[in-house]
Design an enzyme around this catalytic site. Sequence first.
Site, PDB file in Angstrom:
ATOM      1  N   LYS A 110      51.898-136.200  18.265  1.00 33.47           N
ATOM      2  CA  LYS A 110      52.839-137.219  17.799  1.00 33.47           C
ATOM      3  C   LYS A 110      52.166-138.585  17.654  1.00 33.47           C
ATOM      4  O   LYS A 110      52.419-139.285  16.681  1.00 33.47           O
ATOM      5  CB  LYS A 110      54.054-137.287  18.713  1.00 33.47           C
ATOM      6  CG  LYS A 110      55.004-136.114  18.467  1.00 33.47           C
ATOM      7  CD  LYS A 110      56.196-136.111  19.381  1.00 33.47           C
ATOM      8  CE  LYS A 110      57.093-134.926  19.075  1.00 33.47           C
ATOM      9  NZ  LYS A 110      58.107-134.679  20.082  1.00 33.47           N
ATOM     10  N   LYS A 189      53.109-125.674  10.132  1.00 33.83           N
ATOM     11  CA  LYS A 189      54.362-125.427  10.861  1.00 33.83           C
ATOM     12  C   LYS A 189      55.500-126.246  10.238  1.00 33.83           C
ATOM     13  O   LYS A 189      55.334-127.439   9.985  1.00 33.83           O
ATOM     14  CB  LYS A 189      54.196-125.848  12.334  1.00 33.83           C
ATOM     15  CG  LYS A 189      55.501-125.784  13.118  1.00 33.83           C
ATOM     16  CD  LYS A 189      55.422-126.605  14.406  1.00 33.83           C
ATOM     17  CE  LYS A 189      56.711-126.940  14.958  1.00 33.83           C
ATOM     18  NZ  LYS A 189      57.708-127.539  15.206  1.00 33.83           N
ATOM     19  N   LYS A 192      60.489-131.261  11.011  1.00 38.25           N
ATOM     20  CA  LYS A 192      61.114-132.453  10.447  1.00 38.25           C
ATOM     21  C   LYS A 192      60.096-133.570  10.311  1.00 38.25           C
ATOM     22  O   LYS A 192      60.164-134.372   9.399  1.00 38.25           O
ATOM     23  CB  LYS A 192      62.229-132.935  11.387  1.00 38.25           C
ATOM     24  CG  LYS A 192      63.509-132.164  11.248  1.00 38.25           C
ATOM     25  CD  LYS A 192      64.429-132.420  12.430  1.00 38.25           C
ATOM     26  CE  LYS A 192      64.435-131.256  13.357  1.00 38.25           C
ATOM     27  NZ  LYS A 192      64.954-131.462  14.679  1.00 38.25           N
TER      28      LYS A 192
HETATM   29  P1  ADP Z   1      60.964-130.242  14.573  1.00 41.12           P
HETATM   30  O1  ADP Z   1      59.541-129.844  14.789  1.00 41.12           O
HETATM   31  O2  ADP Z   1      61.397-129.967  13.193  1.00 41.12           O
HETATM   32  O3  ADP Z   1      61.257-131.661  15.014  1.00 41.12           O
HETATM   33  P2  ADP Z   1      62.318-129.530  16.972  1.00 41.12           P
HETATM   34  O4  ADP Z   1      61.124-129.988  17.734  1.00 41.12           O
HETATM   35  O5  ADP Z   1      63.554-130.355  17.032  1.00 41.12           O
HETATM   36  O6  ADP Z   1      61.858-129.307  15.471  1.00 41.12           O
HETATM   37  O7  ADP Z   1      62.642-128.043  17.377  1.00 41.12           O
HETATM   38  C1  ADP Z   1      63.891-127.508  17.778  1.00 41.12           C
HETATM   39  C2  ADP Z   1      63.695-126.036  18.094  1.00 41.12           C
HETATM   40  O8  ADP Z   1      63.294-125.317  16.910  1.00 41.12           O
HETATM   41  C3  ADP Z   1      62.585-125.763  19.125  1.00 41.12           C
HETATM   42  O9  ADP Z   1      62.941-124.652  19.917  1.00 41.12           O
HETATM   43  C4  ADP Z   1      61.395-125.435  18.282  1.00 41.12           C
HETATM   44  O10 ADP Z   1      60.460-124.635  18.959  1.00 41.12           O
HETATM   45  C5  ADP Z   1      62.044-124.672  17.130  1.00 41.12           C
HETATM   46  N1  ADP Z   1      61.220-124.826  15.921  1.00 41.12           N
HETATM   47  C6  ADP Z   1      60.985-125.964  15.245  1.00 41.12           C
HETATM   48  N2  ADP Z   1      60.174-125.755  14.192  1.00 41.12           N
HETATM   49  C7  ADP Z   1      59.887-124.428  14.203  1.00 41.12           C
HETATM   50  C8  ADP Z   1      59.103-123.571  13.377  1.00 41.12           C
HETATM   51  N3  ADP Z   1      58.478-124.041  12.310  1.00 41.12           N
HETATM   52  N4  ADP Z   1      59.028-122.258  13.691  1.00 41.12           N
HETATM   53  C9  ADP Z   1      59.685-121.775  14.765  1.00 41.12           C
HETATM   54  N5  ADP Z   1      60.444-122.524  15.592  1.00 41.12           N
HETATM   55  C10 ADP Z   1      60.552-123.823  15.327  1.00 41.12           C
END
Ligand code: ADP
Length: 321
Positions: A110, A189, A192
Amino acid sequence: MRVLTGIQPSGKLHIGNYFGAIKKMVELQEEHELFAFVANYHALSGGANPKELPQNTIDIAIDYLALGIDPNKTTLWIQSHVKEVLELYWILSKYTPVGLLERAHSYKDKIAKGIAPSHALFSYPVLMAADILLFDAQLIPVGKDQIQHLEMTRDIAQKFNNDNGEIFILPQALVDENVATVPGIDGAKMSKSYNNTIEIFYETQKQLQKRCNKIITDSTPLGEPLEWEGNNVFALLKLFSTQEEIEELKKDYKSGQYGHGHFKKLLTQKMWNYFEKAREKRAYYQEHLDEVKEILNEGAKKARQIAQEKMKVVREAVGII
Ligand code: ADP
Ligand code: TRP
């Protein structure tokens, strides 16, 4: 078993969130005791916009409901409505070596992306540990990126227990290996924070199609066989297909009869159909916001009760009167 997960209201939900966390929750609620919350305190650490955060918070709650979280089976609440979590966060901080936090990949990633290296961002895993330990959660459905945070939670709980007796349950991450990491439109990956997501909810199929058209593919000319291995569109198609359909798809890729555009269209169609019910439910809840608020109030009440009981034990253990 007690199952718990949280999602940050840091933007619109995408299919990585769905397949990484929400889908499992919906399945598990049939047989387990489920806890799901909107992690709005966590969103602050990533620099959430105060003007957008309230709406984003409610939107995530609506999305949970639309995607199948059943308030009669699952306790659903907004993190900031159960303040005990912040007290536990502080107490757990004492059992968190700085070195442990310094090793966190997500912190390093981050700040590399330009998010301000605040104490909140640095100590985020401690708040996440508090989210989990406060409710004696045993199973945590998350994507692969969160495994390290779960390990940290276990380390912190272990340290606390070593000093104070067996007060916390050590939780396990539940990662679906098939969908451990859903790729974004650029193959990295889906996240957001990377601007590479395909959202779950679009207003129109056309908008979804437009997004799917942006998925990066190789430049094999039309009429030549396509490689499905390492292909982003195929990786996403798999998520919406049965095993049989996947085998068919592989043949179609190899056949040379179809170009990438064909598969992008197919993906759009499959995805649009897949989330049709969820879209309808979401529209319903958007029209019935009072119902959503009532569900969240009830959820917070239940969660608070458990949290208050737990905090009595924790405070006593560490000598806080
Ligand atoms: P982001 O990376 O989009 O900010 P979050 O960190 O809010 O997503 O993730 C919320 C949930 O969704 C977590 O359990 C995270 O592991 C899962 N998650 C987020 N992106 C992915 C992905 N690309 N593949 C699988 N799981 C994901
Ligand atoms: N850190 C998680 C994420 O970014 C969200 C989260 C916060 C969470 N607290 C949690 C997930 C507790 C599971 C359990 O995705």
